[in-house]
Design an enzyme around this catalytic site. Sequence first.
Site, PDB file in Angstrom:
ATOM      1  N   ASP A 191       0.879  -1.175   0.000  1.00  0.00           N
ATOM      2  CA  ASP A 191       0.000   0.000   0.000  1.00  0.00           C
ATOM      3  C   ASP A 191       0.918   1.227   0.000  1.00  0.00           C
ATOM      4  OD1 ASP A 191      -2.364   1.566   0.254  1.00  0.00           O
ATOM      5  OD2 ASP A 191      -2.089   1.711   2.413  1.00  0.00           O
ATOM      6  N   SER A 192       0.299   2.393  -0.028  1.00  0.00           N
ATOM      7  CA  SER A 192       1.085   3.625   0.084  1.00  0.00           C
ATOM      8  C   SER A 192       1.516   3.860   1.537  1.00  0.00           C
ATOM      9  CB  SER A 192       0.254   4.809  -0.397  1.00  0.00           C
ATOM     10  OG  SER A 192      -0.953   4.873   0.355  1.00  0.00           O
TER      11      SER A 192
ATOM     12  N   TYR B  20      -1.251   8.300  -2.543  1.00  0.00           N
ATOM     13  CA  TYR B  20      -1.421   7.951  -3.955  1.00  0.00           C
ATOM     14  C   TYR B  20      -2.666   8.630  -4.532  1.00  0.00           C
ATOM     15  CZ  TYR B  20       1.954   4.036  -4.400  1.00  0.00           C
ATOM     16  OH  TYR B  20       3.079   3.264  -4.498  1.00  0.00           O
TER      17      TYR B  20
ATOM     18  N   CYS C  44      -4.283  -1.869  -1.783  1.00  0.00           N
ATOM     19  CA  CYS C  44      -4.477  -0.458  -2.090  1.00  0.00           C
ATOM     20  C   CYS C  44      -5.503  -0.370  -3.215  1.00  0.00           C
ATOM     21  CB  CYS C  44      -3.139   0.114  -2.535  1.00  0.00           C
ATOM     22  SG  CYS C  44      -3.227   1.789  -3.183  1.00  0.00           S
TER      23      CYS C  44
ATOM     24  N   THR D 258      -6.449   2.294  -4.791  1.00  0.00           N
ATOM     25  CA  THR D 258      -6.019   3.222  -5.845  1.00  0.00           C
ATOM     26  C   THR D 258      -5.145   2.486  -6.861  1.00  0.00           C
ATOM     27  OG1 THR D 258      -6.035   4.923  -4.120  1.00  0.00           O
ATOM     28  CG2 THR D 258      -5.019   5.501  -6.209  1.00  0.00           C
TER      29      THR D 258
ATOM     30  N   GLU E 147      -3.083   8.650   8.636  1.00  0.00           N
ATOM     31  CA  GLU E 147      -1.621   8.498   8.760  1.00  0.00           C
ATOM     32  C   GLU E 147      -1.073   9.269   9.961  1.00  0.00           C
ATOM     33  OE1 GLU E 147       0.844   6.780   7.041  1.00  0.00           O
ATOM     34  OE2 GLU E 147      -0.632   5.704   5.831  1.00  0.00           O
TER      35      GLU E 147
ATOM     36  N   CYS F  45     -11.053   2.482   0.205  1.00  0.00           N
ATOM     37  CA  CYS F  45      -9.640   2.813   0.461  1.00  0.00           C
ATOM     38  C   CYS F  45      -9.273   2.061   1.730  1.00  0.00           C
ATOM     39  CB  CYS F  45      -9.465   4.312   0.659  1.00  0.00           C
ATOM     40  SG  CYS F  45      -7.817   4.772   1.253  1.00  0.00           S
ATOM     41  N   THR F  46      -8.113   1.407   1.711  1.00  0.00           N
ATOM     42  CA  THR F  46      -7.769   0.528   2.833  1.00  0.00           C
ATOM     43  C   THR F  46      -7.470   1.295   4.126  1.00  0.00           C
ATOM     44  OG1 THR F  46      -5.509   0.434   1.963  1.00  0.00           O
ATOM     45  CG2 THR F  46      -6.978  -1.402   1.436  1.00  0.00           C
ATOM     46  N   HIS F  47      -7.306   2.609   4.021  1.00  0.00           N
ATOM     47  CA  HIS F  47      -7.133   3.398   5.247  1.00  0.00           C
ATOM     48  C   HIS F  47      -8.457   3.590   5.998  1.00  0.00           C
ATOM     49  CE1 HIS F  47      -3.280   4.565   3.436  1.00  0.00           C
ATOM     50  NE2 HIS F  47      -2.932   5.109   4.582  1.00  0.00           N
TER      51      HIS F  47
HETATM   52  N1  DGL Z   1      -4.831   3.018   0.963  1.00  0.00           N
HETATM   53  C1  DGL Z   1      -4.811   3.291  -0.428  1.00  0.00           C
HETATM   54  C2  DGL Z   1      -6.107   2.941  -1.093  1.00  0.00           C
HETATM   55  O1  DGL Z   1      -6.686   1.945  -0.723  1.00  0.00           O
HETATM   56  C3  DGL Z   1      -4.145   4.566  -0.891  1.00  0.00           C
HETATM   57  C4  DGL Z   1      -4.431   5.813  -0.155  1.00  0.00           C
HETATM   58  C5  DGL Z   1      -3.561   6.963  -0.619  1.00  0.00           C
HETATM   59  O2  DGL Z   1      -2.335   6.842  -0.580  1.00  0.00           O
HETATM   60  O3  DGL Z   1      -4.123   7.980  -1.057  1.00  0.00           O
HETATM   61  O4  DGL Z   1      -6.556   3.578  -2.002  1.00  0.00           O
END
Ligand code: DGL
Length: 278
Positions: free
Chosen positions: A18-19, A50, A81, A83, A158, A190-192
């Site tokens: 992931d990012s 990302y 991720c 994205t 983050e 988004c995984t965050h």
């Molecule tokens: N966690 C990532 C996703 O699922 C990327 C988030 C990011 O870096 O903007 O999209």
Amino acid sequence: MHFHEDPPALARPIGIFDSGVGGLTVLSEVQRQLPSESILYFADTAHLPYGTRSAREICQYVREILGWYHTRGVKRVLMACNTSSALALDVVAPEFAMPVDGLILAAARVAVGQGRRIGVIATEATVRSQAYTRAIRALAPGISVWEVGCPRFVPLVESGRLSSDETRLVARQYLAPLLAQQIDTLIYGCTHYPYLAPVLDEILPERVRRVNPAVAAAAQLRTQLHSSGTAAPADNAARCEFWVSGDPGRFAWAARTWLGYSPVVQSVQPSPTAVTPT
Ligand code: DGL
């Protein structure tokens, strides 16, 4: 700490990237569902986030990451991720011999099994790609989908601001158009975002079903490992390494809350020269 130079084929690690810390939501699900698998987790923190980048940039980063994984001898890669899954899976993964999986199809399958009015919260790049809308409509043409870009969520996660006043305010703004459409299902695109579940739960009615792509992606990975005969033996001594392109200390700090321990984090710069396509 390094994996043995030449581990037996089935014991080779799975690459998960992931990012940043978002992919840890996928890592923990994979470790729960596949406890015998070793994992090489990579966070491209030098390029985080990302979600505000161009498709071209995202494809280039993913190409470099897959090139590095190739040199590390992983048996397959899971993009943790959305994205990357939305913008780079179809473009970049075919350049490599190892199998590479994304999150979007797995999550779309779960969502269409649950609802008819589906909301997706995701990064701006994912929303721009319309990958979720296309995946859902391909599976079930009659379903309504609304996607909302949430650029402020990743920096909040983050930096550990999961339940600040600012987070609550921003979450209300992002969810308002989806609530106005009376969605019955919400995909954390988004995984965050699963880390924000406590705040999102304050805003979303209980009847709205939540889809965390990590759960479906880990289940899909388990099926693929078993059907291809590449699952690690049950007695494999599974290990997990953490690598980042940015500051290892910062990642260790951010990851601690999610992992329950402070990981040993190593530094690497996947570069174009490290790419060894098929
Ligand atoms: N966690 C990532 C996703 O699922 C990327 C988030 C990011 O870096 O903007 O999209």
